[in-house]
Design an enzyme around this catalytic site. Structure first.
Site, short mmCIF file in Angstrom:
data_model
loop_
_atom_site.label_atom_id
_atom_site.label_comp_id
_atom_site.label_asym_id
_atom_site.label_seq_id
_atom_site.Cartn_x
_atom_site.Cartn_y
_atom_site.Cartn_z
N SER A 101 0.85 -1.19 0.00
CA SER A 101 0.00 0.00 0.00
C SER A 101 0.89 1.24 0.00
O SER A 101 2.10 1.14 0.27
CB SER A 101 -0.86 -0.02 1.27
OG SER A 101 -1.42 1.25 1.53
N TYR B 66 -4.01 -0.81 9.85
CA TYR B 66 -3.78 -0.97 8.41
C TYR B 66 -2.34 -0.54 8.08
O TYR B 66 -1.61 -1.24 7.37
CB TYR B 66 -4.79 -0.14 7.62
CG TYR B 66 -4.74 -0.37 6.13
CD1 TYR B 66 -5.35 -1.48 5.56
CD2 TYR B 66 -4.08 0.52 5.28
CE1 TYR B 66 -5.30 -1.70 4.18
CE2 TYR B 66 -4.02 0.31 3.91
CZ TYR B 66 -4.64 -0.80 3.37
OH TYR B 66 -4.60 -1.02 2.01
#
Ligand code: NAP
Length: 256
Positions: free
Chosen positions: A148, A161
């Site tokens: 990410s 996350y």
């Protein structure tokens, strides 16, 4: 000269292949010649239909990856149904948003378990198969983890996350170091802002949507299909000397 991007005869596991980035990657790998095990908790019926329409084999392997309980079965079922395993794409992932002062243990554990713990143990189960295959002269394997922008940046209101995706970056490098000599390449793709369920809340938030678009040099959200080229590259022999790399596909976001 043979086409180094050709995936004919290869079998790929793609987790979370029913939608979003996983679906985009599964279709790109299939278009390059791979057969697909579509792994996930929701049946990837649409993806399987689209892969078969491309003339490749596709099978659903049902698994809830919020725990590591199914990981060995995922590998075994793939080999049994499709005759081998050469490519693993760890794509399934979740996100939970809340201010860090309010963030719960449940939201921490759920994200870390799916995005990092299951990723590691699925890498392990796949690698055990791929290493044996390599030692028997049958070619090694390709592992692609989905990272990410938050593998590189901090983000906001997504502590578990960010921790999980930063972990995916480190894990990718560690596994590359251990398995490069055993016929496996381990790399990651870091998608930028891609229009999927995962980013639905951001796309609907007018202010955040505008701020995000203003920063993307390409001037648009990414589409799952935008990840296809990077996935085929990292799944193919074209990347045989690429190890432990996190490849950003982000419309230029990180370059700003
Ligand atoms: P998505 O549309 O929400 O897809 C997530 C996929 O993961 C779905 O197939 C989902 O299945 C699956 N999944 C979640 N929990 C699972 C579980 N316990 N067991 C099995 N499968 C599970 O989001 P996406 O954007 O395509 O995300 C795919 C990956 O890209 C994720 O790792 C995400 O973190 C990463 N990523 C996305 C972006 C972005 O901008 N969209 C950016 C960077 C990284 P269900 O449909 O059953 O929930």
């Amino acid at each position: 000269m043979t086409n180094p991007f050709d995936l004919s005869g290869k079998v790929a596991i793609v987790t979370g292949a029913n939608t979003g980035i996983g679906q985009g990657i599964a279709l790109a790998l299939a278009a390059a010649g791979a057969d697909i095990a579509a792994v996930g908790r929701s049946a990837a019926t649409e993806t399987v239909g689209q892969v078969r329409a491309l003339g490749r084999k596709a099978e659903i392997v049902s698994a809830d990856l919020s725990t590591i309980e199914p990981v060995q079965r995922v590998v075994d079922e793939t080999v049994e149904k499709l005759g081998g395993l050469h490519i693993l794409v760890n794509n399934a992932g979740i996100i939970r948003r809340a201010d860090s002062v309010d963030f719960t243990e449940e939201d921490w554990d759920a994200v870390m378990d799916t995005n990092l713990k299951s990723v590691f143990f699925l890498c392990q189960a796949a690698a055990r198969h791929m290493i044996k295959q390599f030692e028997n002269g049958g070619g090694g394997g390709k592992i692609i983890n989905i990272a990410s922008m938050l593998t590189f940046q901090g983000g906001i209101r997504v502590p578990s996350y960010t921790a999980s995706k930063s972990g995916v970056g480190g894990l990718t490098k560690l596994l590359a170091n251990e398995w490069a000599s055993k016929g496996i390449t381990v790399n990651a793709i870091a998608p930028g802002y891609i229009a999927t369920n995962n980013t639905d809340a951001l796309q609907k938030d007018e202010t955040r949507n505008r701020q995000i678009l203003e920063r993307i040099p390409a001037g648009r959200w990414g589409d799952p299909a935008d990840l296809g080229g990077a996935a085929v590259f990292l799944a193919s022999s074209a990347s045989d000397y690429v190890q432990g790399h996190v490849l950003a596909v982000d419309g230029g976001w990180l370059a700003r």
